[in-house]
Write an enzyme that holds these catalytic residues in place. Structure first.
Site, PDB file in Angstrom:
ATOM      1  N   ALA A 111       0.842  -1.201   0.000  1.00  0.00           N
ATOM      2  CA  ALA A 111       0.000   0.000   0.000  1.00  0.00           C
ATOM      3  C   ALA A 111       0.876   1.249   0.000  1.00  0.00           C
ATOM      4  O   ALA A 111       1.373   1.665   1.052  1.00  0.00           O
ATOM      5  CB  ALA A 111      -0.925  -0.022   1.208  1.00  0.00           C
ATOM      6  N   THR A 169       0.130   3.903  -2.866  1.00  0.00           N
ATOM      7  CA  THR A 169      -0.680   4.947  -3.510  1.00  0.00           C
ATOM      8  C   THR A 169      -1.752   5.499  -2.571  1.00  0.00           C
ATOM      9  O   THR A 169      -2.376   4.753  -1.816  1.00  0.00           O
ATOM     10  CB  THR A 169      -1.345   4.369  -4.774  1.00  0.00           C
ATOM     11  OG1 THR A 169      -0.325   3.812  -5.597  1.00  0.00           O
ATOM     12  CG2 THR A 169      -2.108   5.429  -5.546  1.00  0.00           C
ATOM     13  N   GLU A 170      -1.960   6.812  -2.660  1.00  0.00           N
ATOM     14  CA  GLU A 170      -2.996   7.479  -1.876  1.00  0.00           C
ATOM     15  C   GLU A 170      -3.875   8.306  -2.809  1.00  0.00           C
ATOM     16  O   GLU A 170      -3.474   8.573  -3.945  1.00  0.00           O
ATOM     17  CB  GLU A 170      -2.346   8.395  -0.825  1.00  0.00           C
ATOM     18  CG  GLU A 170      -1.455   7.615   0.123  1.00  0.00           C
ATOM     19  CD  GLU A 170      -0.903   8.455   1.267  1.00  0.00           C
ATOM     20  OE1 GLU A 170      -1.208   9.671   1.329  1.00  0.00           O
ATOM     21  OE2 GLU A 170      -0.181   7.877   2.095  1.00  0.00           O
ATOM     22  N   PRO A 171      -5.020   8.730  -2.317  1.00  0.00           N
ATOM     23  CA  PRO A 171      -5.900   9.511  -3.198  1.00  0.00           C
ATOM     24  C   PRO A 171      -5.175  10.717  -3.817  1.00  0.00           C
ATOM     25  O   PRO A 171      -5.432  11.057  -4.967  1.00  0.00           O
ATOM     26  CB  PRO A 171      -7.029   9.958  -2.258  1.00  0.00           C
ATOM     27  CG  PRO A 171      -7.069   8.896  -1.197  1.00  0.00           C
ATOM     28  CD  PRO A 171      -5.648   8.431  -1.026  1.00  0.00           C
ATOM     29  N   SER A 199       1.654   8.749  -8.951  1.00  0.00           N
ATOM     30  CA  SER A 199       2.976   8.811  -9.603  1.00  0.00           C
ATOM     31  C   SER A 199       3.970   9.521  -8.687  1.00  0.00           C
ATOM     32  O   SER A 199       5.137   9.152  -8.611  1.00  0.00           O
ATOM     33  CB  SER A 199       2.883   9.591 -10.920  1.00  0.00           C
ATOM     34  OG  SER A 199       1.888   9.053 -11.750  1.00  0.00           O
ATOM     35  N   GLU A 215       9.324  -4.848  -9.870  1.00  0.00           N
ATOM     36  CA  GLU A 215       7.897  -4.781 -10.233  1.00  0.00           C
ATOM     37  C   GLU A 215       7.739  -4.488 -11.728  1.00  0.00           C
ATOM     38  O   GLU A 215       6.905  -5.089 -12.415  1.00  0.00           O
ATOM     39  CB  GLU A 215       7.235  -3.686  -9.391  1.00  0.00           C
ATOM     40  CG  GLU A 215       5.821  -3.351  -9.784  1.00  0.00           C
ATOM     41  CD  GLU A 215       5.100  -2.472  -8.754  1.00  0.00           C
ATOM     42  OE1 GLU A 215       5.537  -2.417  -7.579  1.00  0.00           O
ATOM     43  OE2 GLU A 215       4.104  -1.840  -9.113  1.00  0.00           O
ATOM     44  N   ARG A 216       8.548  -3.587 -12.239  1.00  0.00           N
ATOM     45  CA  ARG A 216       8.392  -3.164 -13.642  1.00  0.00           C
ATOM     46  C   ARG A 216       8.883  -4.232 -14.613  1.00  0.00           C
ATOM     47  O   ARG A 216       8.317  -4.388 -15.697  1.00  0.00           O
ATOM     48  CB  ARG A 216       9.111  -1.821 -13.845  1.00  0.00           C
ATOM     49  CG  ARG A 216       8.351  -0.709 -13.154  1.00  0.00           C
ATOM     50  CD  ARG A 216       9.095   0.597 -13.025  1.00  0.00           C
ATOM     51  NE  ARG A 216       8.252   1.526 -12.263  1.00  0.00           N
ATOM     52  CZ  ARG A 216       8.680   2.617 -11.667  1.00  0.00           C
ATOM     53  NH1 ARG A 216       9.956   2.970 -11.742  1.00  0.00           N
ATOM     54  NH2 ARG A 216       7.834   3.390 -10.997  1.00  0.00           N
ATOM     55  N   GLN A 224      -9.796  -5.734 -33.215  1.00  0.00           N
ATOM     56  CA  GLN A 224     -10.267  -5.282 -34.532  1.00  0.00           C
ATOM     57  C   GLN A 224     -10.418  -6.459 -35.494  1.00  0.00           C
ATOM     58  O   GLN A 224     -11.416  -6.584 -36.192  1.00  0.00           O
ATOM     59  CB  GLN A 224      -9.259  -4.263 -35.088  1.00  0.00           C
ATOM     60  CG  GLN A 224      -9.606  -3.691 -36.449  1.00  0.00           C
ATOM     61  CD  GLN A 224     -10.780  -2.714 -36.385  1.00  0.00           C
ATOM     62  OE1 GLN A 224     -11.198  -2.292 -35.303  1.00  0.00           O
ATOM     63  NE2 GLN A 224     -11.327  -2.394 -37.545  1.00  0.00           N
TER      64      GLN A 224
END
Ligand SMILES: Cc1cc2nc3c(=O)[nH]c(=O)nc-3n(C[C@H](O)[C@H](O)[C@H](O)COP(=O)(O)OP(=O)(O)OC[C@H]3O[C@@H](n4cnc5c(N)ncnc54)[C@H](O)[C@@H]3O)c2cc1C
Length: 392
Positions: free
Chosen positions: A138, A140-142, A146, A257-258, A351
């Site tokens: 955890a 990320t926050e509101p 980035s 991670e990336r 497509q």
């Protein structure tokens, strides 16, 4: 590791990166995907999570301990083995299942393993590896995605405890995880790169609640939540590593991670190409299979070349990582290139399926939705391009 099938030496001989051991792992993961994920995962998409018994089986097969030490039940393999796992789970066509497992193995539990002390690792790693303890991370926050440094969750030291206050969002495995690696600042006014620390927070800790369960465009079999910390008191020994070292740890773990997200994206893209090739070879229009149209054939040929290029980029970054070389530029290229490419592939593959590809019952429809986040999560393309630009 419980590896039963025989490797294909011809495959290993065609790559400077993969050994027979990697190919044995690939065969085993592929078999699990074919037998246990593909036939069963549609209801998990409806339910919004992967059943715990499936994760336990993955743990039992050794998929959650590929890189971890034997003393905890791991297989002590290398970054390229993780690439194999991510690529093969990506090929399942159910990226929500893939990300559930890969967040646990390569984005969350790595915080515990890389920064944890012996007591923390002895307590948690065996469960992480056998699948009885599922992890989340955890950060990320509101108001801080980035820009990780902008986080506002605070951890105040009070005697032999830390008290956490704040909230997190978009947390994968957030609903069902047993153990969460949470980033918080000790001092909101201090220099962000020296104020962030990582903490272990167990499910059920008073003051720690799952806020909203989030409804998503794709990755629907992966549970995603808001997490709320309100005077959440955790023992001081739940600090991971040293106070103020969290920002560095986050940036370090982002590299792994990336690579993993890039490998997963190339698995997704290859699966889309495979099923589209099958489709255009049988679907007829204007008296002949679609494959006979040069425009379609050549687009698929070019996309195949690009996906192969993406795979090589992933393998090279993983190989540099195994050698302990700083590969931030290459890893950022992986994330930017593969995150965009998987979307390009999905657009064209949908497509070429025509109206069938727009129907919820087709795999390509789900895969196209799943792929979208690859250009956003774990480092948005634009942010990755800035990292590359600084280094060229
Ligand atoms: C399905 C899902 C699962 C996730 N799982 C987790 C998780 O388990 N744990 C966790 O901590 N986080 C998780 N995240 C969060 C994810 O990593 C962030 O969404 C991501 O880092 C982007 O942050 P943001 O959404 O706040 O977008 P913002 O930072 O607000 O950016 C919005 C957009 O602006 C652009 N942008 C941003 N910065 C720049 C720049 N410098 N230059 C140019 N353009 C820019 C990009 O296009 C970006 O997509 C998840 C997100 C999703 C959608």
């Amino acid at each position: 590791m419980n590896i039963a099938s025989k490797p294909d030496p011809a495959v290993a001989a065609r790559s400077p990166y993969f050994t027979e051991e990697h190919e044995m792992l690939r065969a085993q993961v592929r078999r699990f995907v074919e037998r246990e994920i593909k036939p069963n995962a549609a209801p998990w998409e409806e339910a919004g999570f992967v059943p715990r018994e499936v994760l336990r089986r993955m743990g039992g097969l050794g998929f959650f301990g590929i890189r971890y030490p034997a003393q905890y039940g791991g297989a002590e393999m290398d970054t390229l083995a993780t690439v194999v796992l991510a690529e093969e789970l990506g090929r399942s066509t159910f990226a929500g299942v893939a990300i559930t497992a890969l967040v646990h193995t390569d984005m969350a539990s790595v915080h515990l393993f890389n920064a944890g002390n012996d007591a923390q690792k002895s307590r948690w790693m065996p469960g992480v590896i056998d699948g009885s303890v599922i992890t989340a991370v955890a950060i990320t926050e509101p108001d801080a995605g980035s820009d990780v440094k902008g986080m506002r969750t605070i951890a105040r030291r009070k005697g032999d405890a830390y008290v956490l206050d704040g909230s997190k969002t978009y947390i994968t495995n957030g609903v069902h995880a047993d153990l969460c690696c949470v980033a918080a600042k000790l001092d909101l006014a201090g220099p962000p790169s020296r104020s962030v620390s990582m903490f272990l927070v167990e499910r059920g800790t008073p003051g720690f609640t799952v806020g909203r369960v989030l409804d998503k465009h794709g990755w629907r079999s992966s549970d995603t939540a808001e997490l709320v910390f309100k005077e959440c008191r955790i023992p001081a020994q739940n600090l991971l590593g040293h106070e103020g070292h969290g920002f560095h740890a986050i940036m370090h773990n982002f590299q792994n991670e990336r690579i993993v997200l890039g490998a997963m994206a190339m698995g997704e893209a290859q699966a889309a190409l495979d099923l589209t090739l099958d489709y255009v070879k049988t679907r007829k229009a204007f008296g002949a299979p679609l494959w006979d149209k040069q425009a379609i054939r050549q687009r698929l040929a070019m996309l195949s070349a690009k996906v192969e290029a993406g795979r090589q980029l992933v393998c090279n970054a993983a190989w540099l990582d195994t050698r302990g070389v700083d590969a931030t530029k290459e890893v950022s290229m992986v994330k930017a290139y593969c995150g965009e490419l998987v979307n390009e592939v999905m657009y064209d593959c949908l497509q070429f399926h025509g109206g069938a590809g727009y129907m919820r019952e087709s795999a390509i429809e789900r895969m196209t939705r799943d792929a979208r986040v690859q250009a956003i999560g774990g480092g948005a393309t634009e942010v990755m391009l800035e990292e590359i630009a600084k280094r060229i």
